[in-house]
Design an enzyme around this catalytic site. Sequence first.
Site, PDB file in Angstrom:
ATOM      1  N   HIS A 416      73.504 -16.917  75.113  1.00 42.57           N
ATOM      2  CA  HIS A 416      73.373 -15.711  74.219  1.00 42.57           C
ATOM      3  C   HIS A 416      73.100 -14.396  75.333  1.00 42.57           C
ATOM      4  O   HIS A 416      73.274 -13.020  74.633  1.00 42.57           O
ATOM      5  CB  HIS A 416      72.062 -15.458  73.371  1.00 42.57           C
ATOM      6  CG  HIS A 416      71.874 -14.866  71.894  1.00 42.57           C
ATOM      7  ND1 HIS A 416      73.069 -13.881  71.771  1.00 42.57           N
ATOM      8  CD2 HIS A 416      71.226 -14.779  71.095  1.00 42.57           C
ATOM      9  CE1 HIS A 416      72.985 -13.412  70.744  1.00 42.57           C
ATOM     10  NE2 HIS A 416      71.698 -13.726  69.999  1.00 42.57           N
ATOM     11  N   ASP A 420      77.630 -13.045  71.784  1.00 40.84           N
ATOM     12  CA  ASP A 420      76.965 -12.607  71.038  1.00 40.84           C
ATOM     13  C   ASP A 420      76.974 -13.615  69.778  1.00 40.84           C
ATOM     14  O   ASP A 420      77.950 -14.186  69.802  1.00 40.84           O
ATOM     15  CB  ASP A 420      77.565 -11.109  70.253  1.00 40.84           C
ATOM     16  CG  ASP A 420      77.185 -10.207  71.414  1.00 40.84           C
ATOM     17  OD1 ASP A 420      76.317 -10.207  72.254  1.00 40.84           O
ATOM     18  OD2 ASP A 420      78.158  -9.130  71.635  1.00 40.84           O
TER      19      ASP A 420
END
Length: 445
Positions: A416, A420
């Site tokens: 992450h 995204d």
Amino acid sequence: MGEHVIKLPDVGEGVAEAELVEWLAEIGANVREDEVIASVMTDKATVEIPSPVEGKIIWRGGEIGEVLAVGSPLVRLEVDGAGNVKPGEAAPAEAKPEKKKEEKKAKAKPAEKPAQKTEKPKTNGSANGAANSVAAASTASVASAKSAVPRAEGEKPLASPAVRKRAADAGVDLRRVPGTGPAGRITHEDLDAFFNSDGQTASAPGAGLRRNTSVKDIPVIGLRRKIAEKMEAANNRIVPITYVDEVDVTALEDLRAELNKSRKEGRPKLTILPFLMRAMVKAISEQPHLNAIYDDEAGVIRQHGGVHIGIAAQTPNGLMVPVVRHAEARDLWDCAAEMARLSEAAKDGKASRDELSGSTITITSLGAMGGIVTTPVINHPEVAIVGVNKMQTLPRWNGTEFMPRKVMNLSSSFDHRVIDGWDAAVFVQRLKALLETPAMIFIES
């Protein structure tokens, strides 16, 4: 006769050290030329070290689990001829003469003292006799525990409430426990002796409920250590996000069955993974930033053009990840053949270092053991991993009725820090669309 030292060779470009994972020859064993004497591991590749000469092993340079530097002595052999050790050079395992003398003196000192106390037993012989009697009684208690028989019917064994509770908790019939206290009273020591002598195996109700207090130390070495280090790096560095979605693979399974029926001789049997590999290649062509390595120390994302797919495989030695290189240039059958070859090499321990490194994205699958949902650990320093869960036949609503469909979940994890959540979802949804309509996998963009 001479001596020959075998040093740890350079087992790979840029490798400065290797872990000793197996000795294949003991000290004192005679080895032939080219006979393998040890195995070492670097990264995830195991390398066998052969002996360049014939001789007898007189010294080994480490214990299993030790990390040795390249060029350090590994084995010392006694050989015919001069060998490669200079005359007078001491063997690494040879102890210093001074230390040996000190050990001999330390052993000799205790032997001189007993003669000074030969007369003391005459003054307290009765005490010693009593002590010996107690020791004998304790020994007899332990010895008799195994053969102890229940007391007479109705005879209540004497014991304190605490002893009775402890025996009840352990499922022990106190009638079978010999007592050494006054009037045959059973003490805690008697219970300990009974437990240690396996006496309670004679008691039917408590035979399977005995406490197990054993502790076994298992050293973390070899591949297991490498796996642990890899998982630790992934946990410490990566901030993961996991995205799960259901995929209807009914049409894909029908196609797979037909292709396997008509496959040419010599071609491997298709599993679902080659289809997934081809689907990943198409999805990555639309989202190339998922096919990347994140060098977080340099602050650089290395986006690769070639799709090198790691296939996590369970082997007798632990988890390994052989790499199908350039999946973008392989068709369905070629992906299947290369995956089968690499999996076999990994299971046999014959996969090379290059075949176990260099992946840019990974697939993990536990097959029928895959569960409904998993949270795959990203293969650091990659940024994505696709997890395949088990396939099930379940009822699904088609708008007018429930129909049996073959479904499975894809559980995929992403780094992450650089991927995204939206991009992760788009990637998995693209895989889902391709797998649910498998003809699209074969259509060139």
